[in-house]
Design a protein around this motif. Structure first.
Motif, mmCIF file in Angstrom:
data_model
loop_
_atom_site.group_PDB
_atom_site.id
_atom_site.type_symbol
_atom_site.label_atom_id
_atom_site.label_comp_id
_atom_site.label_asym_id
_atom_site.label_seq_id
_atom_site.Cartn_x
_atom_site.Cartn_y
_atom_site.Cartn_z
ATOM 1 N N GLY A 103 51.928 38.354 80.579
ATOM 2 C CA GLY A 103 52.290 37.804 81.884
ATOM 3 C C GLY A 103 53.136 38.758 82.713
ATOM 4 N N LEU A 104 53.548 39.870 82.127
ATOM 5 C CA LEU A 104 54.360 40.835 82.864
ATOM 6 C C LEU A 104 53.598 41.414 84.052
ATOM 7 C CD1 LEU A 104 56.835 42.582 83.375
ATOM 8 C CD2 LEU A 104 55.999 44.159 81.604
ATOM 9 N N ALA A 105 52.346 41.756 83.870
ATOM 10 C CA ALA A 105 51.570 42.323 84.980
ATOM 11 C C ALA A 105 51.496 41.335 86.137
ATOM 12 C CB ALA A 105 50.169 42.712 84.510
ATOM 13 N N ASP A 106 51.297 40.055 85.839
ATOM 14 C CA ASP A 106 51.276 39.039 86.901
ATOM 15 C C ASP A 106 52.607 39.021 87.656
ATOM 16 O OD1 ASP A 106 48.681 37.441 86.681
ATOM 17 O OD2 ASP A 106 49.395 37.439 84.612
ATOM 18 N N ALA A 107 53.701 39.075 86.911
ATOM 19 C CA ALA A 107 55.026 39.028 87.536
ATOM 20 C C ALA A 107 55.262 40.260 88.412
ATOM 21 C CB ALA A 107 56.109 38.910 86.464
ATOM 22 N N LEU A 108 54.841 41.436 87.949
ATOM 23 C CA LEU A 108 54.987 42.641 88.761
ATOM 24 C C LEU A 108 54.133 42.555 90.026
ATOM 25 C CD1 LEU A 108 55.038 45.339 85.939
ATOM 26 C CD2 LEU A 108 56.917 44.826 87.521
ATOM 27 N N PHE A 109 52.924 42.019 89.903
ATOM 28 C CA PHE A 109 52.075 41.881 91.090
ATOM 29 C C PHE A 109 52.597 40.809 92.038
ATOM 30 C CE2 PHE A 109 49.340 44.997 89.445
ATOM 31 C CZ PHE A 109 48.555 45.428 90.509
ATOM 32 N N ASP A 110 53.253 39.800 91.522
ATOM 33 C CA ASP A 110 53.920 38.836 92.405
ATOM 34 C C ASP A 110 54.964 39.556 93.246
ATOM 35 O OD1 ASP A 110 52.400 36.732 91.439
ATOM 36 O OD2 ASP A 110 53.997 35.910 90.174
ATOM 37 N N ALA A 111 55.719 40.458 92.618
ATOM 38 C CA ALA A 111 56.769 41.192 93.339
ATOM 39 C C ALA A 111 56.180 42.102 94.413
ATOM 40 C CB ALA A 111 57.618 41.994 92.362
ATOM 41 N N VAL A 112 55.115 42.845 94.094
ATOM 42 C CA VAL A 112 54.554 43.742 95.104
ATOM 43 C C VAL A 112 53.858 42.953 96.211
ATOM 44 C CG1 VAL A 112 54.375 45.759 93.596
ATOM 45 C CG2 VAL A 112 52.417 44.260 93.845
ATOM 46 N N THR A 113 53.279 41.809 95.873
ATOM 47 C CA THR A 113 52.656 40.983 96.903
ATOM 48 C C THR A 113 53.718 40.416 97.838
ATOM 49 O OG1 THR A 113 50.841 40.434 95.410
ATOM 50 C CG2 THR A 113 51.158 38.989 97.321
ATOM 51 N N GLU A 114 54.816 39.952 97.287
ATOM 52 C CA GLU A 114 55.912 39.458 98.121
ATOM 53 C C GLU A 114 56.434 40.569 99.024
ATOM 54 O OE1 GLU A 114 60.426 37.940 97.364
ATOM 55 O OE2 GLU A 114 58.871 37.063 96.082
ATOM 56 N N TRP A 115 56.588 41.763 98.489
ATOM 57 C CA TRP A 115 57.021 42.925 99.259
ATOM 58 C C TRP A 115 56.058 43.151 100.427
ATOM 59 C CZ3 TRP A 115 55.046 47.723 100.509
ATOM 60 C CH2 TRP A 115 55.941 48.727 100.856
ATOM 61 N N ALA A 116 54.757 43.095 100.156
ATOM 62 C CA ALA A 116 53.754 43.303 101.214
ATOM 63 C C ALA A 116 53.819 42.203 102.259
ATOM 64 C CB ALA A 116 52.357 43.366 100.592
ATOM 65 N N LEU A 117 53.982 40.967 101.815
ATOM 66 C CA LEU A 117 54.008 39.843 102.750
ATOM 67 C C LEU A 117 55.255 39.828 103.632
ATOM 68 C CD1 LEU A 117 52.556 37.043 100.458
ATOM 69 C CD2 LEU A 117 51.448 38.110 102.453
ATOM 70 N N GLU A 118 56.309 40.522 103.210
ATOM 71 C CA GLU A 118 57.512 40.636 104.041
ATOM 72 C C GLU A 118 57.278 41.536 105.248
ATOM 73 O OE1 GLU A 118 60.492 42.061 101.340
ATOM 74 O OE2 GLU A 118 60.755 40.086 100.411
ATOM 75 N N ARG A 119 56.193 42.268 105.256
ATOM 76 C CA ARG A 119 55.843 43.162 106.356
ATOM 77 C C ARG A 119 54.703 42.517 107.138
ATOM 78 N NH1 ARG A 119 58.304 45.060 102.478
ATOM 79 N NH2 ARG A 119 59.525 46.957 102.576
ATOM 80 N N PRO A 120 54.989 41.965 108.313
ATOM 81 C CA PRO A 120 53.977 41.193 109.040
ATOM 82 C C PRO A 120 52.758 42.003 109.458
ATOM 83 C CG PRO A 120 55.960 41.474 110.366
ATOM 84 C CD PRO A 120 56.270 42.017 109.008
ATOM 85 N N TYR A 121 52.851 43.303 109.488
ATOM 86 C CA TYR A 121 51.731 44.150 109.884
ATOM 87 C C TYR A 121 50.796 44.457 108.718
ATOM 88 C CZ TYR A 121 55.239 47.349 108.056
ATOM 89 O OH TYR A 121 56.190 47.937 107.271
ATOM 90 N N VAL A 122 51.193 44.176 107.484
ATOM 91 C CA VAL A 122 50.358 44.455 106.317
ATOM 92 C C VAL A 122 49.323 43.343 106.175
ATOM 93 C CG1 VAL A 122 50.313 44.704 103.800
ATOM 94 C CG2 VAL A 122 52.120 45.811 105.133
ATOM 95 N N THR A 123 48.062 43.721 106.153
ATOM 96 C CA THR A 123 46.981 42.743 106.083
ATOM 97 C C THR A 123 46.224 42.772 104.755
ATOM 98 O OG1 THR A 123 45.404 44.288 107.074
ATOM 99 C CG2 THR A 123 46.621 42.817 108.580
ATOM 100 N N ARG A 124 46.492 43.818 103.969
ATOM 101 C CA ARG A 124 45.749 43.920 102.713
ATOM 102 C C ARG A 124 46.516 44.771 101.709
ATOM 103 N NH1 ARG A 124 40.977 48.131 103.082
ATOM 104 N NH2 ARG A 124 42.168 49.960 103.661
ATOM 105 N N MET A 125 46.147 44.574 100.452
ATOM 106 C CA MET A 125 46.657 45.406 99.370
ATOM 107 C C MET A 125 45.486 46.207 98.821
ATOM 108 S SD MET A 125 49.302 42.708 97.617
ATOM 109 C CE MET A 125 49.519 43.703 96.175
ATOM 110 N N LEU A 126 45.745 47.454 98.493
ATOM 111 C CA LEU A 126 44.707 48.371 98.060
ATOM 112 C C LEU A 126 45.154 49.041 96.765
ATOM 113 C CD1 LEU A 126 42.077 49.987 99.175
ATOM 114 C CD2 LEU A 126 43.763 51.729 99.753
ATOM 115 N N LEU A 127 44.214 49.319 95.896
ATOM 116 C CA LEU A 127 44.504 50.088 94.685
ATOM 117 C C LEU A 127 43.245 50.790 94.235
ATOM 118 C CD1 LEU A 127 43.147 48.317 92.182
ATOM 119 C CD2 LEU A 127 45.201 46.969 92.483
ATOM 120 N N HIS A 128 43.423 51.704 93.302
ATOM 121 C CA HIS A 128 42.296 52.418 92.706
ATOM 122 C C HIS A 128 42.369 52.228 91.200
ATOM 123 C CE1 HIS A 128 42.737 54.340 96.628
ATOM 124 N NE2 HIS A 128 41.430 54.526 96.542
ATOM 125 N N VAL A 129 41.216 51.992 90.601
ATOM 126 C CA VAL A 129 41.164 51.789 89.157
ATOM 127 C C VAL A 129 40.157 52.772 88.559
ATOM 128 C CG1 VAL A 129 39.480 49.895 89.292
ATOM 129 C CG2 VAL A 129 40.979 50.081 87.302
#
Length: 179
Positions: A103-129
């Motif tokens: 569940g750690l990965a979920d918790a870390l992604f919750d944090a980065v998603t919250e960080w992104a949502l605090e920026r009203p201009y951010v419309t998407r999250m991107l990553l490379h796998v």
């Protein structure tokens, strides 16, 4: 397992260095990083101090770590998010092997998603796998990330590929009503 998720601070540089070098030494995880163990191991204290302090210095990047509450706060994993205008680019995701599937990965992604949502201009999250990291790809799909169709070469092994994945964020209230 219980974790405390928080942003890295400047004084955390030694733990940040240790965790990143552990990630680069991990044969499963190292494919996900564009840096090499040798390159980062050669970096001095000032490099690591700057990297650890980037979020507190107004940088357009933040690194979140998961501290294992049951093991005295030892660092179990981390991820970094970059502000790229309308995109929050997630990079450097790593969990120590004992903490995968907890569940750690979920918790870390919750944090980065919250960080992104605090920026009203951010419309998407991107990553490379990396194409040789199906476990990570499966996790990202579970979170709602989808392939964009874009591929890039692995800088360390140009014959290998990385898939671009995106998660569209919900639209936000702007305080005005369209008529």
């Amino acid at each position: 397992m219980a974790y405390t998720i928080r942003a890295v601070r400047g004084e955390d540089w030694e733990q940040l260095r240790e965790l990143r070098l552990a990630a680069l030494a991990d044969p499963v995880a190292s494919v996900a990083f564009h840096e090499t163990y040798e390159g980062l191991a050669a970096q001095g204290e000032e490099f690591w101090r700057r990297r650890a302090a980037q979020g507190t210095q107004g940088s357009l990047a933040e690194t979140f770590i998961g501290e294992d509450d049951e093991d005295g706060g030892s660092w179990a994993g981390s991820t970094t998010v970059l502000d790229e205008g309308d995109t929050a680019h997630v990079v450097g995701v790593y969990l120590r092997p004992a903490h995968r599937g907890t569940g750690l990965a979920d918790a870390l992604f919750d944090a980065v998603t919250e960080w992104a949502l605090e920026r009203p201009y951010v419309t998407r999250m991107l990553l490379h796998v990396h194409e040789h990291n199906p476990r990570a790809e499966s996790f990202y799909r579970r979170l709602g990330f989808v392939h964009t169709g874009q591929l890039s070469s692995d800088p360390k092994a140009p014959l290998l590929r990385e898939y671009e994945m995106v998660l569209e964020l919900p639209t936000r209230w702007t305080g005005t009503v369209s008529r």
